[in-house]
Design an enzyme around this catalytic site. Sequence first.
Site, PDB file in Angstrom:
ATOM      1  N   LEU A   1       0.825  -1.215   0.000  1.00 40.05           N
ATOM      2  CA  LEU A   1       0.000   0.000   0.000  1.00 40.05           C
ATOM      3  C   LEU A   1       0.851   1.253   0.000  1.00 40.05           C
ATOM      4  CD1 LEU A   1      -2.609  -1.053   2.725  1.00 40.05           C
ATOM      5  CD2 LEU A   1      -3.015  -0.905   0.270  1.00 40.05           C
ATOM      6  N   GLY A   2       2.023   1.159   0.610  1.00 33.83           N
ATOM      7  CA  GLY A   2       2.870   2.340   0.694  1.00 33.83           C
ATOM      8  C   GLY A   2       4.238   1.960   1.208  1.00 33.83           C
TER       9      GLY A   2
ATOM     10  N   GLY B   1       8.030   3.783   2.941  1.00 29.56           N
ATOM     11  CA  GLY B   1       8.814   4.932   3.371  1.00 29.56           C
ATOM     12  C   GLY B   1      10.277   4.548   3.377  1.00 29.56           C
TER      13      GLY B   1
ATOM     14  N   PHE C   1      12.123   3.716   5.915  1.00 30.69           N
ATOM     15  CA  PHE C   1      12.386   2.608   6.832  1.00 30.69           C
ATOM     16  C   PHE C   1      11.476   1.422   6.589  1.00 30.69           C
ATOM     17  CE2 PHE C   1      14.205   5.230  10.591  1.00 30.69           C
ATOM     18  CZ  PHE C   1      15.432   5.235   9.976  1.00 30.69           C
ATOM     19  N   GLY C   2      10.203   1.737   6.433  1.00 34.00           N
ATOM     20  CA  GLY C   2       9.233   0.653   6.460  1.00 34.00           C
ATOM     21  C   GLY C   2       8.347   0.594   5.253  1.00 34.00           C
TER      22      GLY C   2
ATOM     23  N   VAL D   1       4.100  -0.708   4.114  1.00 37.54           N
ATOM     24  CA  VAL D   1       2.779  -1.101   4.582  1.00 37.54           C
ATOM     25  C   VAL D   1       2.150  -1.951   3.502  1.00 37.54           C
ATOM     26  CG1 VAL D   1       0.513  -0.295   5.344  1.00 37.54           C
ATOM     27  CG2 VAL D   1       2.536   1.079   5.830  1.00 37.54           C
TER      28      VAL D   1
ATOM     29  N   ASP E   1       5.226  14.355  12.303  1.00 42.32           N
ATOM     30  CA  ASP E   1       5.234  14.244  10.837  1.00 42.32           C
ATOM     31  C   ASP E   1       3.818  14.387  10.291  1.00 42.32           C
ATOM     32  OD1 ASP E   1       6.221  13.889   8.277  1.00 42.32           O
ATOM     33  OD2 ASP E   1       6.560  11.736   8.476  1.00 42.32           O
TER      34      ASP E   1
HETATM   35  N1  ADE Z   1      -1.396   3.064   3.409  1.00 37.68           N
HETATM   36  C1  ADE Z   1      -0.643   3.168   4.507  1.00 37.68           C
HETATM   37  N2  ADE Z   1      -1.329   2.793   5.578  1.00 37.68           N
HETATM   38  C2  ADE Z   1      -2.565   2.434   5.158  1.00 37.68           C
HETATM   39  C3  ADE Z   1      -3.747   1.984   5.810  1.00 37.68           C
HETATM   40  N3  ADE Z   1      -3.796   1.813   7.120  1.00 37.68           N
HETATM   41  N4  ADE Z   1      -4.833   1.752   5.052  1.00 37.68           N
HETATM   42  C4  ADE Z   1      -4.774   1.937   3.734  1.00 37.68           C
HETATM   43  N5  ADE Z   1      -3.714   2.365   3.062  1.00 37.68           N
HETATM   44  C5  ADE Z   1      -2.606   2.616   3.773  1.00 37.68           C
END
Ligand code: ADE
Length: 370
Positions: A31-32, A34, A36-37, A39, A231
């Site tokens: 989903l994403g 950064g 460091f990490g 998701v 942030d």
């Molecule tokens: N992207 C990063 N965190 C998320 C989340 N909790 N739900 C949906 N997209 C995300």
Amino acid sequence: PQFSIEEQTELLPYDKAWEFPRCRLTLGVQLGSGCFGRVVKGEAIGIKGSRETVRTVAVKMVRSQTNVAAMESLVSELKILIHLGSHLNVVNLLGACTKKITKGELLIIVEYCRFGNLQTYLMKHRNSFINLLDEFGNMKPDSETEELQPSILPDISSVDKNSIADNENPAPSPFYSTSDTEAPEWWNYGHQQERDTSQNKTISTHDLISWSFQIARGMEYLASKKVLHGDLAARNVLLADDGVVKVADFGMAKKMYYEGNYERTEGLMPVKWMAIESLTARIFSSQSDVWSFGVLLWELFTLGEVPYPGMDVGHLLIKEIKSGYRMEKPENAPNFFGVIMANCWKTEPKERPTFRQLEEMINSHMESSV
Ligand code: ADE
């Protein structure tokens, strides 16, 4: 005894009640990510509040399990989330898999927010924005806008709530690396319809005001728990069902123990969102989060533009801010919000409104203009 901030975060306990069996969690598309990490989307069987059923969740993990700083940041985020408890306008903790933590596998399970981060969402809906302001920057009376106004909340009635994310392309972050494995092309196969539904949605001045109010509420909750976000930006606010927005990403968050200010020295910083005292003296507090909230308002009312357009992050920007330069009220922002932004960017932290005051001010503005 005097402890450093890092030592103090260490003292926050891990409560075993949050442990979720790894075998009941399956991981999916990213989903994403950064620096460091990352998701990923996941499915958890029988997690908090879902009995024995499957719940779509978001799972946070480190990019490299050998990166000590990354692991520490994730552990600190988990502790902050446990300390926080739950609030509608915060991305809440659902569980954690910590069993193999010595081998570096730590998974933090949080609520999944279907529409992804606000920055991307705003940009995607820029062309269908419905401006409810008159030429003087005031809200038009309701009668004039009735036909225009879609609704304050997005219509989700026709959409399956557990459907595929609308947010598989996370916003390019100003300082995080975004290069990582993307979702495979086949992932959204057959789900085109759902994405189109959300793409066709319109957003109006009402939505932007509602979101700003909810973010102020989430932040007021954080401040009441003595947690500093560090942030706050549109990229770190997520949009869930029913027009609910949630403050996310506590990787830089800190529990404030003593006087409520602390000094931070790490490398990467979100300069364009940082308060003047954070830039010049590395001082952070809930009042520096308020400055960031002002920048977030600017992002909302420009529909996701990058703050200080055309200005590079660097000494020049800091110099300009020190000499009193501030951004102008965006064209689509009500005058009222122009005043709020200016107040959030006061040089003296004590002169800025608190989140509680912001919540009240925006609320009374909503009541008087709806
Ligand atoms: N992207 C990063 N965190 C998320 C989340 N909790 N739900 C949906 N997209 C995300």
